[in-house]
Design a protein around this motif. Sequence first.
Motif, mmCIF file in Angstrom:
data_model
loop_
_atom_site.group_PDB
_atom_site.id
_atom_site.type_symbol
_atom_site.label_atom_id
_atom_site.label_comp_id
_atom_site.label_asym_id
_atom_site.label_seq_id
_atom_site.Cartn_x
_atom_site.Cartn_y
_atom_site.Cartn_z
ATOM 1 N N ASP A 373 -50.478 -59.938 -12.108
ATOM 2 C CA ASP A 373 -51.739 -60.193 -12.808
ATOM 3 C C ASP A 373 -51.641 -59.820 -14.279
ATOM 4 O OD1 ASP A 373 -54.260 -61.211 -12.760
ATOM 5 O OD2 ASP A 373 -55.229 -59.339 -12.204
ATOM 6 N N GLY A 374 -50.465 -59.963 -14.831
ATOM 7 C CA GLY A 374 -50.249 -59.540 -16.208
ATOM 8 C C GLY A 374 -50.947 -60.386 -17.241
ATOM 9 N N ARG A 375 -51.255 -61.645 -16.957
ATOM 10 C CA ARG A 375 -51.905 -62.516 -17.928
ATOM 11 C C ARG A 375 -53.284 -61.980 -18.318
ATOM 12 N NH1 ARG A 375 -48.446 -66.150 -20.374
ATOM 13 N NH2 ARG A 375 -46.957 -66.919 -18.817
ATOM 14 N N LEU A 376 -53.982 -61.408 -17.319
ATOM 15 C CA LEU A 376 -55.304 -60.877 -17.596
ATOM 16 C C LEU A 376 -55.246 -59.589 -18.403
ATOM 17 C CD1 LEU A 376 -56.994 -61.503 -14.135
ATOM 18 C CD2 LEU A 376 -57.040 -62.952 -16.178
ATOM 19 N N LEU A 377 -54.096 -58.937 -18.428
ATOM 20 C CA LEU A 377 -53.949 -57.674 -19.141
ATOM 21 C C LEU A 377 -53.195 -57.844 -20.446
ATOM 22 C CD1 LEU A 377 -53.052 -55.468 -16.066
ATOM 23 C CD2 LEU A 377 -55.244 -55.597 -17.225
ATOM 24 N N ASN A 378 -53.036 -59.064 -20.897
ATOM 25 C CA ASN A 378 -52.376 -59.367 -22.174
ATOM 26 C C ASN A 378 -50.944 -58.838 -22.214
ATOM 27 O OD1 ASN A 378 -54.780 -60.557 -23.186
ATOM 28 N ND2 ASN A 378 -55.563 -58.520 -23.733
ATOM 29 N N PHE A 379 -50.174 -59.141 -21.199
ATOM 30 C CA PHE A 379 -48.792 -58.677 -21.126
ATOM 31 C C PHE A 379 -47.890 -59.604 -21.920
ATOM 32 C CE2 PHE A 379 -47.697 -55.555 -17.559
ATOM 33 C CZ PHE A 379 -48.789 -54.766 -17.883
ATOM 34 N N THR A 380 -46.898 -59.009 -22.556
ATOM 35 C CA THR A 380 -45.868 -59.782 -23.235
ATOM 36 C C THR A 380 -44.696 -60.033 -22.278
ATOM 37 O OG1 THR A 380 -44.803 -57.788 -24.084
ATOM 38 C CG2 THR A 380 -46.534 -58.770 -25.443
ATOM 39 N N THR A 381 -43.715 -60.796 -22.759
ATOM 40 C CA THR A 381 -42.542 -61.081 -21.928
ATOM 41 C C THR A 381 -41.770 -59.807 -21.597
ATOM 42 O OG1 THR A 381 -42.375 -63.259 -22.976
ATOM 43 C CG2 THR A 381 -40.448 -62.451 -21.783
ATOM 44 N N LEU A 382 -41.645 -58.925 -22.567
ATOM 45 C CA LEU A 382 -40.937 -57.664 -22.334
ATOM 46 C C LEU A 382 -41.669 -56.797 -21.320
ATOM 47 C CD1 LEU A 382 -38.442 -56.095 -23.206
ATOM 48 C CD2 LEU A 382 -39.824 -55.038 -25.020
ATOM 49 N N MET A 383 -42.986 -56.817 -21.341
ATOM 50 C CA MET A 383 -43.758 -56.062 -20.347
ATOM 51 C C MET A 383 -43.589 -56.651 -18.951
ATOM 52 S SD MET A 383 -47.269 -55.253 -22.395
ATOM 53 C CE MET A 383 -47.270 -54.215 -23.862
ATOM 54 N N TYR A 384 -43.541 -57.998 -18.887
ATOM 55 C CA TYR A 384 -43.262 -58.625 -17.599
ATOM 56 C C TYR A 384 -41.909 -58.181 -17.051
ATOM 57 C CZ TYR A 384 -47.069 -61.957 -16.912
ATOM 58 O OH TYR A 384 -48.267 -62.523 -16.632
ATOM 59 N N MET A 385 -40.908 -58.167 -17.915
ATOM 60 C CA MET A 385 -39.577 -57.771 -17.491
ATOM 61 C C MET A 385 -39.544 -56.315 -17.033
ATOM 62 S SD MET A 385 -36.052 -57.956 -19.704
ATOM 63 C CE MET A 385 -36.408 -59.678 -20.117
ATOM 64 N N ALA A 386 -40.241 -55.444 -17.771
ATOM 65 C CA ALA A 386 -40.290 -54.033 -17.391
ATOM 66 C C ALA A 386 -40.990 -53.844 -16.047
ATOM 67 C CB ALA A 386 -40.987 -53.226 -18.478
ATOM 68 N N SER A 387 -42.077 -54.576 -15.837
ATOM 69 C CA SER A 387 -42.806 -54.452 -14.560
ATOM 70 C C SER A 387 -41.976 -54.974 -13.394
ATOM 71 C CB SER A 387 -44.130 -55.208 -14.649
ATOM 72 O OG SER A 387 -44.939 -54.690 -15.677
ATOM 73 N N LEU A 388 -41.289 -56.104 -13.608
ATOM 74 C CA LEU A 388 -40.460 -56.656 -12.540
ATOM 75 C C LEU A 388 -39.300 -55.726 -12.196
ATOM 76 C CD1 LEU A 388 -39.741 -58.989 -10.651
ATOM 77 C CD2 LEU A 388 -38.485 -60.036 -12.556
ATOM 78 N N CYS A 389 -38.620 -55.196 -13.199
ATOM 79 C CA CYS A 389 -37.503 -54.269 -12.942
ATOM 80 C C CYS A 389 -37.995 -53.006 -12.251
ATOM 81 C CB CYS A 389 -36.803 -53.920 -14.252
ATOM 82 S SG CYS A 389 -35.946 -55.300 -15.044
ATOM 83 N N GLY A 390 -39.148 -52.491 -12.688
ATOM 84 C CA GLY A 390 -39.693 -51.303 -12.044
ATOM 85 C C GLY A 390 -40.039 -51.538 -10.585
ATOM 86 N N ALA A 391 -40.650 -52.693 -10.288
ATOM 87 C CA ALA A 391 -40.997 -53.002 -8.907
ATOM 88 C C ALA A 391 -39.757 -53.097 -8.027
ATOM 89 C CB ALA A 391 -41.794 -54.305 -8.852
ATOM 90 N N VAL A 392 -38.706 -53.763 -8.531
ATOM 91 C CA VAL A 392 -37.475 -53.897 -7.745
ATOM 92 C C VAL A 392 -36.821 -52.547 -7.506
ATOM 93 C CG1 VAL A 392 -35.145 -54.879 -7.771
ATOM 94 C CG2 VAL A 392 -37.079 -56.271 -8.500
ATOM 95 N N VAL A 393 -36.755 -51.703 -8.545
ATOM 96 C CA VAL A 393 -36.106 -50.395 -8.413
ATOM 97 C C VAL A 393 -36.859 -49.518 -7.425
ATOM 98 C CG1 VAL A 393 -35.570 -48.258 -9.640
ATOM 99 C CG2 VAL A 393 -35.008 -50.457 -10.669
ATOM 100 N N TRP A 394 -38.182 -49.430 -7.545
ATOM 101 C CA TRP A 394 -38.944 -48.543 -6.663
ATOM 102 C C TRP A 394 -38.946 -49.045 -5.229
ATOM 103 C CZ3 TRP A 394 -38.395 -44.956 -9.625
ATOM 104 C CH2 TRP A 394 -38.835 -44.896 -10.932
ATOM 105 N N ILE A 395 -38.985 -50.351 -5.023
ATOM 106 C CA ILE A 395 -38.947 -50.877 -3.656
ATOM 107 C C ILE A 395 -37.595 -50.590 -3.001
ATOM 108 C CG2 ILE A 395 -38.933 -53.016 -2.310
ATOM 109 C CD1 ILE A 395 -41.095 -54.081 -4.165
#
Length: 487
Positions: A373-395
């Motif tokens: 839901d990053g579009r609603l929170l004004n996420f940039t491409t780098l923020m998307y990448m950080a969120s995706l990497c964080g989700a994969v690592v923690w899972i």
Amino acid sequence: MYHGEKYPILGLKDKRTSKSASSLGSATESYGVSGYKSLSMSETRTLSNVSDMEFSQELAFGEDNDISRHSQDSQSIDSYSEQVNNGEALQACKNSVIQPYQKLLTILGWRPIFTAVPYHNQPSRCVRPINFFYPMLVFCVIILSFLLQFASCYRVNINIPQQRNASSMRHNFLDCQEFMISQYIIPDVLQLTAYVYAYYIYKVWDKEQLQTLIERVFLKSGSNKCGLSPRQLAKTMKAFVVLGFFWIVCAISVQILHVISQEQMSFTFLHVSSNAQYYTLVILMLLGCVILDTVYVTAIIDYVTQCQLLIYLLQGLCDRVRERTIDLEEAIKDIQEAETLSRIVNYRIASCISLLLFNLGLMAVLDCVAFADGRLLNFTTLMYMASLCGAVVWICISGTPFIQAARLNSACRAVLTLGHEIRSRPFGFQDTQTGALDSFLLFTSTITFKAKLFRTTVNSSFLCVSFTIISFTLLFLFQLEFFQVWN
């Protein structure tokens, strides 16, 4: 060449001569001199044949003794070389597994920085204050990191524009208060509780559990030919340590990527006046995050390694019973020992891991929500990448203990069915009494040790059902447009 000269150690020459002389002497006494002369041809041949047969028997017996002596010597040499190899493998495992593990515990404050000097019971007076105040320093850094994260509105799934003027700072702080309970108070309290509880488990109560378990498994693997060899076991333990350091590097990289993606952060009510102060606060905030990530990875790697050691212990036990390299009474003692070790892992370490897994699950959910839901929170491409990497690592980190617990329960079920297997097909136990087989069957049928997380038994069916429910829930939420990734 006389045969007795070839084997002088057996003393066969003297025996043959003495026996022939005694036989001839007895014949002379019985028949007289003239009688002996008249029977010299036949009687002498008979006596010679008897002495030759006795000599050949003694020669064969001596050769058998030599062969058995040589075989015993070779077996003793092989056992000695095997003990030397096992000792080298155990020492290599300590150097590559125990020492890095103890260093991590020292960095986290769960182990004294300076241990006791040899031939002294306690450390010196200069060392005691350092060992006492260092855990308090780590605890203060964690609390300061929580304060700085709240002051800078630093969380992985919210993006509040960071401005440096006073009105914008106040507006940012008010926006942070909307997420105060769900993203600051509850996660921080849980993380602080997890650190304190892990401190109690690993420093006060469980000091040498991993090292003791490694030594026991090495001892069992070196005393039989079943299961993994000590060198293979050492390589497996080293692989877990390498995996743990890789996870730590990934977790630190995710935190740094989050900080970089948020560009210039403002610490609101702290009133930063220079760049030096700003970077100092950022480093302190990241240092607290790194300590907490190291706490998660260290505790999980410890649990995963102990589960793997118990798996090897139970698999080797089943193999030794099937090959009958141990008797049933000794197998019962080994099963009781494994049950005791599994209870330690279940009720002490698993409860700490459950609390850490809850925090990791919360972090994974925040990253997944930020990515979806990053579009609603004004996420940039780098923020998307950080969120995706964080989700994969923690899972990945949080899913590994569940997999190891399921594998350990599979090994436990193999021990439970071992008694039925031996009783129904007692190959190799034909000479064992029926009462002993029935007793072993009854003992294995009453074993209750299982691997648990969140006080729940974890098995493969549980993991499959959980994965199915989560998958359908996510699909349902996407269909209802709760999350928007591409819009």
